[in-house]
Motif scaffolding. Structure first.
Motif, mmCIF file in Angstrom:
data_model
loop_
_atom_site.group_PDB
_atom_site.id
_atom_site.type_symbol
_atom_site.label_atom_id
_atom_site.label_comp_id
_atom_site.label_asym_id
_atom_site.label_seq_id
_atom_site.Cartn_x
_atom_site.Cartn_y
_atom_site.Cartn_z
ATOM 1 N N ALA A 320 104.896 92.715 -2.511
ATOM 2 C CA ALA A 320 103.832 93.500 -3.027
ATOM 3 C C ALA A 320 102.603 93.558 -2.295
ATOM 4 O O ALA A 320 101.845 94.753 -2.214
ATOM 5 C CB ALA A 320 103.575 92.757 -4.314
ATOM 6 N N LEU A 321 102.350 92.522 -1.187
ATOM 7 C CA LEU A 321 101.088 92.714 -0.401
ATOM 8 C C LEU A 321 101.490 93.290 0.832
ATOM 9 O O LEU A 321 100.683 93.607 1.898
ATOM 10 C CB LEU A 321 100.757 91.125 0.120
ATOM 11 C CG LEU A 321 99.902 90.521 -1.249
ATOM 12 C CD1 LEU A 321 99.526 89.075 -0.915
ATOM 13 C CD2 LEU A 321 98.755 91.518 -1.621
ATOM 14 N N ARG A 525 98.042 96.737 -5.820
ATOM 15 C CA ARG A 525 97.981 96.822 -7.191
ATOM 16 C C ARG A 525 99.209 97.906 -7.526
ATOM 17 O O ARG A 525 100.045 97.721 -8.439
ATOM 18 C CB ARG A 525 96.787 97.445 -7.701
ATOM 19 C CG ARG A 525 95.796 96.314 -7.899
ATOM 20 C CD ARG A 525 94.414 96.705 -8.527
ATOM 21 N NE ARG A 525 93.673 95.507 -8.804
ATOM 22 C CZ ARG A 525 93.590 94.669 -9.937
ATOM 23 N NH1 ARG A 525 94.591 94.879 -11.029
ATOM 24 N NH2 ARG A 525 92.784 93.731 -10.019
ATOM 25 N N ALA A 526 99.497 98.902 -6.669
ATOM 26 C CA ALA A 526 100.385 99.988 -6.922
ATOM 27 C C ALA A 526 101.803 99.518 -6.945
ATOM 28 O O ALA A 526 102.652 99.798 -7.478
ATOM 29 C CB ALA A 526 100.096 101.233 -5.845
ATOM 30 N N ALA A 527 101.687 98.472 -6.070
ATOM 31 C CA ALA A 527 103.088 97.735 -5.574
ATOM 32 C C ALA A 527 103.329 96.414 -7.122
ATOM 33 O O ALA A 527 104.361 95.873 -6.731
ATOM 34 C CB ALA A 527 103.240 96.961 -4.249
ATOM 35 N N GLY A 528 102.482 96.417 -7.812
ATOM 36 C CA GLY A 528 102.528 95.392 -8.804
ATOM 37 C C GLY A 528 102.213 93.993 -8.417
ATOM 38 O O GLY A 528 102.647 92.844 -8.808
ATOM 39 N N ALA A 529 101.316 93.832 -7.190
ATOM 40 C CA ALA A 529 100.990 92.404 -6.828
ATOM 41 C C ALA A 529 99.951 91.684 -8.175
ATOM 42 O O ALA A 529 99.310 92.611 -8.529
ATOM 43 C CB ALA A 529 99.979 92.645 -5.685
ATOM 44 N N GLY A 560 88.956 94.688 -8.444
ATOM 45 C CA GLY A 560 88.971 93.147 -8.271
ATOM 46 C C GLY A 560 88.494 92.863 -6.895
ATOM 47 O O GLY A 560 88.914 91.405 -6.481
ATOM 48 N N VAL A 561 87.831 93.609 -5.885
ATOM 49 C CA VAL A 561 87.675 93.269 -4.724
ATOM 50 C C VAL A 561 86.203 92.595 -4.819
ATOM 51 O O VAL A 561 85.241 93.157 -5.467
ATOM 52 C CB VAL A 561 87.556 94.692 -3.837
ATOM 53 C CG1 VAL A 561 87.091 93.821 -2.695
ATOM 54 C CG2 VAL A 561 89.047 94.901 -3.694
ATOM 55 N N MET A 562 85.865 91.367 -4.416
ATOM 56 C CA MET A 562 84.822 90.736 -4.246
ATOM 57 C C MET A 562 83.864 91.121 -3.010
ATOM 58 O O MET A 562 84.369 91.592 -2.142
ATOM 59 C CB MET A 562 85.045 89.320 -4.653
ATOM 60 C CG MET A 562 85.588 88.868 -5.710
ATOM 61 S SD MET A 562 86.016 87.469 -6.203
ATOM 62 C CE MET A 562 84.384 86.881 -6.990
#
Length: 623
Positions: A320-321, A525-529, A560-562
């Motif tokens: 997924a990444l 996220r689109a790939a379901g990670a 969810g990026v910091m």
């Protein structure tokens, strides 16, 4: 001056550095390869062995007894008390003769009745030295940093100079000198024959009472903040020819396996001796100086130990990444996953911490000369690990880091080398991950300083200052070591009592580099990670601190990026959930000049990981 062809100083250790009984300590020192020991008097008093038996045991183990210590509070303005102290000294001289050592350490007095007048003090030291000389013994006078009147080595030298006796000389202790900020260069003005003994210790820079600092927080050379090569250089140049001996008071060392601690101590001295031997200002020390560390050129691969349960979960997260499975090892149950120059091995045959769990089993660093890296490691008490190797497989050398992780030295060659051990499937590149930015490994608290020294000495990495993070479950100690594109983050939780513990014990993670963290997060996220959700309060604080552009802040919150910023650069990063007990993955975007790893965000990420593992995801603010 020391002749250029004179052998290097012998290496010694004070028994106070080690845990256990005197018998345990002597066995550990001998096993680690020390030449000699300082006998700490409380260790002797607690031993069932007589001084003569201790002497024989040391001789059988190849150890000399270089010093008996300490003799405290000799001088006194009270004539009767001084006479009693001389009588006490005579008893110690008898013990020394049975031990077979000729030098006793006498500390500057800390008692209220200590002598302040230098001439009177020198006369009392002369009287002690006269008595010692009758027995063929010597007095090494040391200035304690908290001595009542004598607390610098310049003062102790003045006492020795005025005492004017052949059996009276100095003991120089790096902690007592450097903790007070004294300049060791003045040692060059002291005759070499008056430098009777040398004790070495490192330490972190702390703002606290110097006695407490000394008694609890000393470290082995290379583990703290003192510049010990700069301290040792003038001492050797002045003509000191005795042993390089460690005297380290540390609460952790005195509770740890003495054999392991002794190896750590030996590595520290070997590395220090090498540093000084390579300094042009000091005559060459003709010793087996280890080869210089070959340059490192980045992370070759990170190997994860998995099983039938955890392996598929990690594989799905990697996919997924944007990673692809590009190869399978010809003889071992190991799969290779790649994206850019980032490589992860999933090893189903390596020992792992329990069913369904994952652990970092090995790191591989790109070395310009892997055999030389291995030779250096062996010379610094890190022997090559035995390893099964099939016919025609790459001969990769690995050593064990203090936490048990295997560290491989290799060169990655697309047409050969270790990659040739895999049946590979070429895949199209073009993913959003370019390589491995860093790997973070939690260390047992007892071995945190040992780990930093290991990477510094064995691999030639540069440690950054230790920092502390106020995590949800107590303080976490944090230290980064870097060299040539290799970045490792070492962490350790301070001692924890009771059953309350974080949801993720001993966390490990691999941080992959990307040129665009937002694009990578969108794709993941689109790939379901399984990307970790971050609370809205964090982003409200980001807005207050940095006044980020609203659309950017909105997207970071949704993904969810910091974010972290220093005067030198920026850092964007996101993490997955914990995969298999303790391991998670990160993706990071590092701008030039930013040297951290998002440390200020760690408490937020730790709390989010715990909530997720308890099944309570935070409510993310929409907007």
């Amino acid at each position: 001056m020391r002749p250029a062809d004179e052998p290097a100083a012998r290496l010694g250790i004070a028994t106070v550095c080690l845990s256990g009984t005197l018998e345990d300590k002597l066995a550990a020192a001998a096993a680690a390869g020390f030449d000699g020991v300082e006998i700490f008097e409380p260790d002797l008093l607690a031993s069932p062995l007589s001084p003569a038996e201790i002497r024989l045991r040391c001789a059988d183990s190849g150890l000399s007894i270089d010093l008996y210590q300490p003799f405290r509070d000799l001088d006194s303005v009270d004539a009767d008390r001084f006479a009693a102290n001389l009588r006490r000294a005579e008893h110690k001289f008898a013990v020394m003769q049975q031990l077979g050592t000729d030098t006793v350490l006498v500390c500057s007095a800390v008692a209220p009745d200590a002598v302040a007048d230098l001439d009177q003090l020198a006369a009392q030291m002369h009287a002690l030295a006269e008595r010692a000389a009758r027995h063929g013994l010597r007095i090494a006078y040391e200035a304690l940093a908290w001595g009542t009147h004598i607390n610098t080595y310049e003062q102790s030298w003045e006492v020795v100079r005025r005492g004017d006796h052949p059996a009276l000389g100095l003991c120089l202790d790096s902690f007592h000198i450097l903790s007070r900020g004294s300049d060791p260069a003045a040692v060059l003005g002291i005759p070499g024959e008056k430098l009777f003994f040398l004790q070495l210790a490192d330490a972190p820079r702390l703002r606290m009472d110097v006695l407490q600092w000394s008694r609890h927080h000393r470290l082995f050379p290379g583990q703290g903040a003192f510049d010990l090569p700069a301290f040792l250089e003038p001492v050797l140049t002045a003509g000191y020819i005795g042993p390089l001996s460690l005297e380290v008071f540390n609460d952790v060392y005195r509770q740890s396996d003495p054999r392991r601690t002794a190896v750590d101590a030996m590595r520290s001295l070997l590395a220090l001796r090498e540093q000084v031997a390579r300094r042009a200002a000091v005559p060459a020390l003709t010793t087996a100086v280890p080869p210089a560390p070959p340059a490192l050129a980045g992370h070759a691969f990170t190997e994860l130990a998995v099983d039938d349960t955890s392996g598929p979960r990690i594989a799905e997260a990697l996919r997924a990444l944007g990673f692809a499975r590009t190869g399978r090892h010809r003889t071992k149950p190991v799969n290779l996953w790649e994206q850019g120059t980032a490589r992860v091995l999933l090893n189903a045959g390596a020992p792992h911490p329990g069913a369904g769990n994952v652990a970092v089993a090995a790191l591989a660093v790109e070395s310009t000369d892997p055999p030389l890296s291995a030779a250096r490691a062996a010379a610094l008490c890190a022997p090559i690990l035995p390893r099964d190797r099939g016919p025609a497989e790459a001969d990769l050398a690995a050593v064990a880091a203090p936490d048990g992780t295997s560290v491989f030295f290799c060169r990655t060659d697309a047409t050969g080398g270790w990659l040739a051990d895999f049946d590979r499937t070429p895949t199209a590149d073009g993913g959003l991950i370019s390589g491995t930015d860093h790997v973070a490994l939690a260390q047992p608290y007892d071995h945190f300083d040992e780990a930093a020294l290991f990477y510094r000495a064995v691999l030639g990495m540069d440690p950054e200052p230790t920092s502390e993070i106020a995590a949800p479950f107590g303080l976490v100690r944090d230290r980064t070591v870097t060299a040539g594109g290799v970045r490792l983050v070492l962490t350790a939780s301070l001692l924890r009592r009771g059953e309350w513990a974080p949801g993720v014990s001993d966390p490990q993670y691999i941080a992959f580099a990307t040129p665009d963290a937002l694009a990578a997060a969108r794709a993941a996220r689109a790939a379901g990670a399984p990307i970790l959700d971050i609370p809205g309060n964090y982003y409200e604080d980001l807005d207050a601190r940095y006044a980020l552009e609203p659309d950017l802040l909105h997207e970071m919150r949704a993904l969810g990026v910091m974010y972290d910023r220093t005067p030198e650069g920026e850092y964007r990063h996101f993490a997955t959930e914990v995969l298999g007990g303790r391991v998670f993955l990160q993706v990071v975007q590092r701008s030039p000049g930013y040297e951290g790893h998002g440390e200020p965000d760690s408490p937020v990420r730790m709390a989010a990981h715990r909530r997720r593992r308890l099944g309570r995801s935070p409510a993310l603010a929409a907007g």
